[in-house]
Design a protein around this motif. Structure first.
Motif, PDB file in Angstrom:
ATOM      1  N   SER A  78      -5.273  -8.822  -0.106  1.00 48.77           N
ATOM      2  CA  SER A  78      -3.889  -9.267  -0.308  1.00 48.77           C
ATOM      3  C   SER A  78      -3.395  -8.921  -1.710  1.00 48.77           C
ATOM      4  O   SER A  78      -2.233  -8.542  -1.903  1.00 48.77           O
ATOM      5  CB  SER A  78      -3.776 -10.773  -0.074  1.00 48.77           C
ATOM      6  N   VAL A  79      -4.280  -9.037  -2.701  1.00 47.73           N
ATOM      7  CA  VAL A  79      -3.905  -8.689  -4.078  1.00 47.73           C
ATOM      8  C   VAL A  79      -3.642  -7.191  -4.177  1.00 47.73           C
ATOM      9  O   VAL A  79      -2.672  -6.760  -4.822  1.00 47.73           O
ATOM     10  CB  VAL A  79      -5.009  -9.112  -5.065  1.00 47.73           C
ATOM     11  N   VAL A  80      -4.473  -6.397  -3.536  1.00 41.81           N
ATOM     12  CA  VAL A  80      -4.289  -4.945  -3.548  1.00 41.81           C
ATOM     13  C   VAL A  80      -2.958  -4.574  -2.898  1.00 41.81           C
ATOM     14  O   VAL A  80      -2.213  -3.729  -3.419  1.00 41.81           O
ATOM     15  CB  VAL A  80      -5.452  -4.231  -2.822  1.00 41.81           C
ATOM     16  N   LEU A  81      -2.636  -5.227  -1.779  1.00 36.59           N
ATOM     17  CA  LEU A  81      -1.376  -4.936  -1.092  1.00 36.59           C
ATOM     18  C   LEU A  81      -0.177  -5.316  -1.955  1.00 36.59           C
ATOM     19  O   LEU A  81       0.813  -4.585  -2.016  1.00 36.59           O
ATOM     20  CB  LEU A  81      -1.327  -5.675   0.243  1.00 36.59           C
ATOM     21  N   ARG A  82      -0.251  -6.467  -2.622  1.00 38.74           N
ATOM     22  CA  ARG A  82       0.847  -6.879  -3.513  1.00 38.74           C
ATOM     23  C   ARG A  82       1.013  -5.874  -4.641  1.00 38.74           C
ATOM     24  O   ARG A  82       2.130  -5.538  -5.029  1.00 38.74           O
ATOM     25  CB  ARG A  82       0.591  -8.274  -4.074  1.00 38.74           C
ATOM     26  N   TYR A  83      -0.095  -5.387  -5.156  1.00 42.58           N
ATOM     27  CA  TYR A  83      -0.039  -4.408  -6.240  1.00 42.58           C
ATOM     28  C   TYR A  83       0.616  -3.119  -5.767  1.00 42.58           C
ATOM     29  O   TYR A  83       1.451  -2.536  -6.469  1.00 42.58           O
ATOM     30  CB  TYR A  83      -1.448  -4.143  -6.755  1.00 42.58           C
ATOM     31  N   LEU A  84       0.243  -2.660  -4.567  1.00 45.61           N
ATOM     32  CA  LEU A  84       0.822  -1.437  -4.024  1.00 45.61           C
ATOM     33  C   LEU A  84       2.318  -1.588  -3.769  1.00 45.61           C
ATOM     34  O   LEU A  84       3.077  -0.628  -3.902  1.00 45.61           O
ATOM     35  CB  LEU A  84       0.104  -1.053  -2.730  1.00 45.61           C
ATOM     36  N   ARG A  85       2.743  -2.809  -3.391  1.00 50.50           N
ATOM     37  CA  ARG A  85       4.169  -3.059  -3.155  1.00 50.50           C
ATOM     38  C   ARG A  85       4.939  -3.291  -4.450  1.00 50.50           C
ATOM     39  O   ARG A  85       6.162  -3.396  -4.437  1.00 50.50           O
ATOM     40  CB  ARG A  85       4.350  -4.275  -2.234  1.00 50.50           C
ATOM     41  N   GLY A  86       4.220  -3.425  -5.557  1.00 48.95           N
ATOM     42  CA  GLY A  86       4.871  -3.719  -6.824  1.00 48.95           C
ATOM     43  C   GLY A  86       5.343  -5.151  -6.895  1.00 48.95           C
ATOM     44  O   GLY A  86       6.316  -5.468  -7.591  1.00 48.95           O
ATOM     45  N   ASP A  87       4.643  -6.030  -6.184  1.00 44.15           N
ATOM     46  CA  ASP A  87       5.054  -7.425  -6.082  1.00 44.15           C
ATOM     47  C   ASP A  87       3.931  -8.338  -6.576  1.00 44.15           C
ATOM     48  O   ASP A  87       3.550  -9.299  -5.923  1.00 44.15           O
ATOM     49  CB  ASP A  87       5.405  -7.748  -4.627  1.00 44.15           C
TER      50      ASP A  87
END
Length: 225
Positions: A78-87
């Motif tokens: 989930s942290v990786v996904l937030r990082y990829l989304r810039g969120d």
């Protein structure tokens, strides 16, 4: 008014030395393999040094400086996904390894470990065999050799080029120099950011651990004698 940025130790000296020596040994290992012939003796030596460095980094990832510890750059999906989304919100991923940087580190270390393991039991059917080849069957040695000479080699080259490409991207597009902190150890950061311990006691511990890892690798290799 924003808080002043202070030089903060992020990468301790053992981590920095590990990084640059590993990079040099990987390059030298690939080059010596391409040259072949008498250079293969050096290929094996560089492989043993890489083995020692990987063993050291495994231990240092548990007891090393704050930002070198695996616990501080193992991120959930989930942290990786937030990082990829810039969120990422208030999450600070610009101090140690970012989520993508962490994946790159673990990927490269994993592939290098596989390359070392296969090299220990490889057989080029010309003049060179891994020191532990007598402990595996011919079929396993053949599979290990195939991986070591093809997929393993090219994966290391590919991941290394991607690593360099990411450094260039951050420098050109995001104006963040990732190389300089890995040389000097410090980053300009707000007050309160935890620093990595980098005193002489910690460095002495690192030297002792590296020596033990080197002795362990030498002992393991000697088993094939």
């Amino acid at each position: 008014m924003s808080e002043p940025l202070l030089p903060t130790r992020v990468w301790d000296l053992p981590t920095r030395v590990f990084h640059w020596v590993l990079a040099g040994c990987v390059i030298a290992s690939v080059v010596s393999a391409k040259i072949g012939g008498n250079a293969m003796a050096w290929h094996f030596r560089f492989g043993y040094v890489i083995f020692t460095l990987l063993a050291f980094r495994l231990v240092w990832g548990l007891v090393g400086g704050h930002w070198s510890r695996f616990a501080n750059f193992i991120y959930s999906p989930s942290v990786v996904l937030r990082y990829l989304r810039g969120d990422s919100g208030d999450e600070r991923h610009d101090i140690g390894h970012s989520p993508l940087g962490a994946l790159s580190v673990f990927g490269l270390l994993g592939i290098l470990a596989a390359q070392v393991a296969t090299g220990l039991v490889a057989d080029d059917e010309i003049a060179n065999t891994g020191p532990l080849i007598k402990f595996v069957s011919g079929a396993i040695s053949s599979l290990a050799t195939s991986w070591h000479k093809t997929w393993g080699q090219w994966l290391i080259i590919t991941l290394s080029l991607l690593h360099v490409g990411a450094i260039v991207f951050y420098l050109v597009r995001r104006k963040r120099n990732l190389v300089h902190p890995m040389i000097v150890g410090d980053k300009p950061l707000p007050p309160g950011v935890p620093a990595s311990a980098d005193h002489w006691t910690a460095r002495g511990l690192a030297a002792a651990l590296l020596t033990l890892c080197g002795a362990g690798v030498a002992w393991l290799v000697s088993l094939g004698g």
